[in-house]
Motif scaffolding. Structure first.
Motif, short mmCIF file in Angstrom:
data_model
loop_
_atom_site.label_atom_id
_atom_site.label_comp_id
_atom_site.label_asym_id
_atom_site.label_seq_id
_atom_site.Cartn_x
_atom_site.Cartn_y
_atom_site.Cartn_z
N ASP A 66 0.80 -1.23 0.00
CA ASP A 66 0.00 0.00 0.00
C ASP A 66 0.83 1.28 0.00
O ASP A 66 0.27 2.37 0.09
CB ASP A 66 -0.96 0.01 1.20
N TRP A 67 2.14 1.17 -0.15
CA TRP A 67 2.97 2.36 0.04
C TRP A 67 2.71 3.43 -1.02
O TRP A 67 2.80 4.62 -0.73
CB TRP A 67 4.46 1.98 0.07
N THR A 68 2.37 3.03 -2.24
CA THR A 68 2.13 4.04 -3.28
C THR A 68 0.83 4.80 -3.01
O THR A 68 0.72 5.98 -3.37
CB THR A 68 2.11 3.41 -4.68
N ARG A 69 -0.15 4.15 -2.39
CA ARG A 69 -1.38 4.87 -2.01
C ARG A 69 -1.06 5.90 -0.93
O ARG A 69 -1.58 7.02 -0.95
CB ARG A 69 -2.45 3.88 -1.53
N ALA A 70 -0.22 5.49 0.02
CA ALA A 70 0.20 6.44 1.06
C ALA A 70 0.98 7.60 0.45
O ALA A 70 0.82 8.75 0.87
CB ALA A 70 1.05 5.71 2.11
N LEU A 71 1.81 7.30 -0.55
CA LEU A 71 2.57 8.35 -1.23
C LEU A 71 1.64 9.32 -1.93
O LEU A 71 1.80 10.55 -1.82
CB LEU A 71 3.53 7.72 -2.25
N ALA A 72 0.65 8.81 -2.65
CA ALA A 72 -0.28 9.67 -3.38
C ALA A 72 -1.04 10.58 -2.41
O ALA A 72 -1.24 11.77 -2.68
CB ALA A 72 -1.26 8.82 -4.18
N LYS A 73 -1.47 10.04 -1.27
CA LYS A 73 -2.18 10.85 -0.28
C LYS A 73 -1.26 11.92 0.30
O LYS A 73 -1.66 13.07 0.50
CB LYS A 73 -2.72 9.97 0.84
N LEU A 74 -0.03 11.53 0.58
CA LEU A 74 0.94 12.47 1.13
C LEU A 74 1.16 13.64 0.17
O LEU A 74 1.18 14.80 0.58
CB LEU A 74 2.25 11.72 1.40
N LEU A 75 1.32 13.33 -1.12
CA LEU A 75 1.53 14.38 -2.12
C LEU A 75 0.32 15.30 -2.21
O LEU A 75 0.46 16.52 -2.32
CB LEU A 75 1.82 13.75 -3.48
N VAL A 134 9.99 10.03 5.79
CA VAL A 134 10.50 8.68 5.56
C VAL A 134 9.34 7.70 5.53
O VAL A 134 8.61 7.55 6.52
CB VAL A 134 11.50 8.27 6.67
N LEU A 135 9.14 7.06 4.40
CA LEU A 135 8.15 6.00 4.29
C LEU A 135 8.84 4.69 4.63
O LEU A 135 9.69 4.22 3.88
CB LEU A 135 7.57 5.94 2.87
N VAL A 136 8.50 4.12 5.78
CA VAL A 136 9.11 2.87 6.21
C VAL A 136 8.24 1.71 5.73
O VAL A 136 7.10 1.56 6.18
CB VAL A 136 9.27 2.82 7.74
N ARG A 137 8.79 0.92 4.83
CA ARG A 137 8.00 -0.16 4.22
C ARG A 137 8.20 -1.46 5.00
O ARG A 137 9.31 -1.92 5.20
CB ARG A 137 8.40 -0.38 2.76
N HIS A 138 7.08 -2.05 5.41
CA HIS A 138 7.08 -3.32 6.12
C HIS A 138 6.57 -4.42 5.19
O HIS A 138 5.72 -4.18 4.33
CB HIS A 138 6.18 -3.24 7.35
N ALA A 139 7.07 -5.64 5.41
CA ALA A 139 6.67 -6.75 4.54
C ALA A 139 5.20 -7.09 4.71
O ALA A 139 4.48 -7.35 3.75
CB ALA A 139 7.53 -7.98 4.84
N GLY A 140 4.70 -7.06 5.96
CA GLY A 140 3.31 -7.37 6.21
C GLY A 140 2.58 -6.13 6.68
O GLY A 140 2.74 -5.05 6.13
N ALA A 141 1.78 -6.29 7.74
CA ALA A 141 1.09 -5.13 8.31
C ALA A 141 2.11 -4.20 8.90
O ALA A 141 3.09 -4.62 9.53
CB ALA A 141 0.11 -5.59 9.38
N ALA A 142 1.93 -2.90 8.71
CA ALA A 142 2.87 -1.91 9.22
C ALA A 142 2.85 -1.91 10.73
O ALA A 142 1.84 -2.21 11.37
CB ALA A 142 2.52 -0.53 8.68
N GLY A 193 2.47 -0.71 14.37
CA GLY A 193 1.54 0.27 14.93
C GLY A 193 0.34 0.41 14.02
O GLY A 193 -0.17 -0.56 13.49
N ASP A 194 -0.13 1.61 13.82
CA ASP A 194 -1.27 1.86 12.94
C ASP A 194 -0.79 1.94 11.51
O ASP A 194 -0.03 2.83 11.15
CB ASP A 194 -1.96 3.19 13.33
N ALA A 195 -1.19 1.00 10.67
CA ALA A 195 -0.74 0.97 9.30
C ALA A 195 -1.07 2.28 8.60
O ALA A 195 -2.19 2.77 8.65
CB ALA A 195 -1.42 -0.18 8.54
N GLY A 196 -0.04 2.84 7.98
CA GLY A 196 -0.23 4.09 7.26
C GLY A 196 -0.25 5.30 8.15
O GLY A 196 -0.43 6.41 7.69
N GLY A 197 -0.01 5.13 9.46
CA GLY A 197 -0.04 6.25 10.37
C GLY A 197 1.28 6.98 10.37
O GLY A 197 2.27 6.51 9.85
N THR A 198 1.31 8.14 10.99
CA THR A 198 2.53 8.92 11.08
C THR A 198 3.02 8.97 12.50
O THR A 198 2.27 8.80 13.43
CB THR A 198 2.29 10.36 10.60
N ALA A 199 4.33 9.18 12.61
CA ALA A 199 4.91 9.29 13.94
C ALA A 199 4.87 10.73 14.38
O ALA A 199 5.00 11.62 13.59
CB ALA A 199 6.35 8.80 13.94
#
Length: 229
Positions: A61-70, A213-221, A223-229
């Motif tokens: 899902d990282w590209t969806r997170a990227l699109a939202k971030l942009l 920094v988008l930290v990519r995890h192999a499975g579920a991220a 903490g909260d998937a797609g959340g920010t620190a």
């Protein structure tokens, strides 16, 4: 014979034989033995303490997170490479969006003003990260040149969660830099900042004002998937 040659000749002809390198104890710069979870937590704590931002995503899902971030940041023009999988995936995901993708594999002289004046953000992969200092390390290539992470006001870096090592020494050892040192390795520990004589910090004066920094995890991220620190 020059003075330099004379000195070198004397060193080579030492009566007690050639010089040998002394034994070195590197224990002080390695051997932290942190777990993967400890490395990630330490890296995140340190890089966010200096105004870096961390977003946890999965590799799916990282590209969806990227699109939202942009979209959230109002980024209209994104500079990125072509060949690295990170750039290729981003290009495929953003092709039908309103974000204009800016090619960076051009002669610097042909678009020098454009990259300073008309690029909103730069996207790069990273070689990995260092838990001890909360740093990213990048090895620039023609596909992802150094200026891609240093010039745009926003730098978006994609880091694999399992590519965080304990110390800088561990990076050098594991990557075999002694046998092939990169010509242009970069260490990034937050957005660009400087301070005046009164110690008032200003961000973005000599480089990006934001580091995400988008930290990519192999499975579920974590903490909260797609959340920010």
């Amino acid at each position: 014979m020059s003075a330099r040659e004379t000195i070198l000749k004397r060193l080579r002809e030492r009566a007690d034989g050639p010089l040998t390198a002394p034994e070195s104890d590197f224990a002080v710069v390695t051997g932290r033995d942190w777990s993967a979870e400890e490395r990630l937590a330490r890296f995140e704590r340190l890089i966010t303490s200096v105004h870096g931002e961390v977003v946890h995503v999965t590799r799916d899902d990282w590209t969806r997170a990227l699109a939202k971030l942009l979209s959230d940041r109002g980024v209209n023009r994104l500079a990125l490479g072509r060949e690295h999988p990170v750039a290729a995936e981003a290009r495929a995901a953003l092709v039908d969006t309103e974000v204009e993708l800016v090619d960076v594999d051009r002669d610097i002289e042909t678009w020098q003003r454009e990259q300073f004046d008309r690029v909103d953000a730069g996207l790069t992969s990273v070689g990995g990260a260092i838990a001890e200092t909360g740093s990213l390390w990048l090895w620039p290539t023609p596909d992802e040149p150094r200026r891609l992470s240093l010039v745009p006001p926003v730098h978006i870096a994609v880091l694999e969660a399992d590519a965080i090592e304990d110390t800088f020494f561990d990076v050098i050892e594991s990557r075999g830099w002694a046998g092939g040192m990169p010509t242009n390795a970069l260490l990034i520990s937050g957005p660009s900042k400087t301070a005046d004589i009164e110690q008032t910090l200003a961000y973005g004066v000599h480089g990006p004002r934001e580091l995400i920094v988008l930290v990519r995890h192999a499975g579920a991220a974590a903490g909260d998937a797609g959340g920010t620190a």
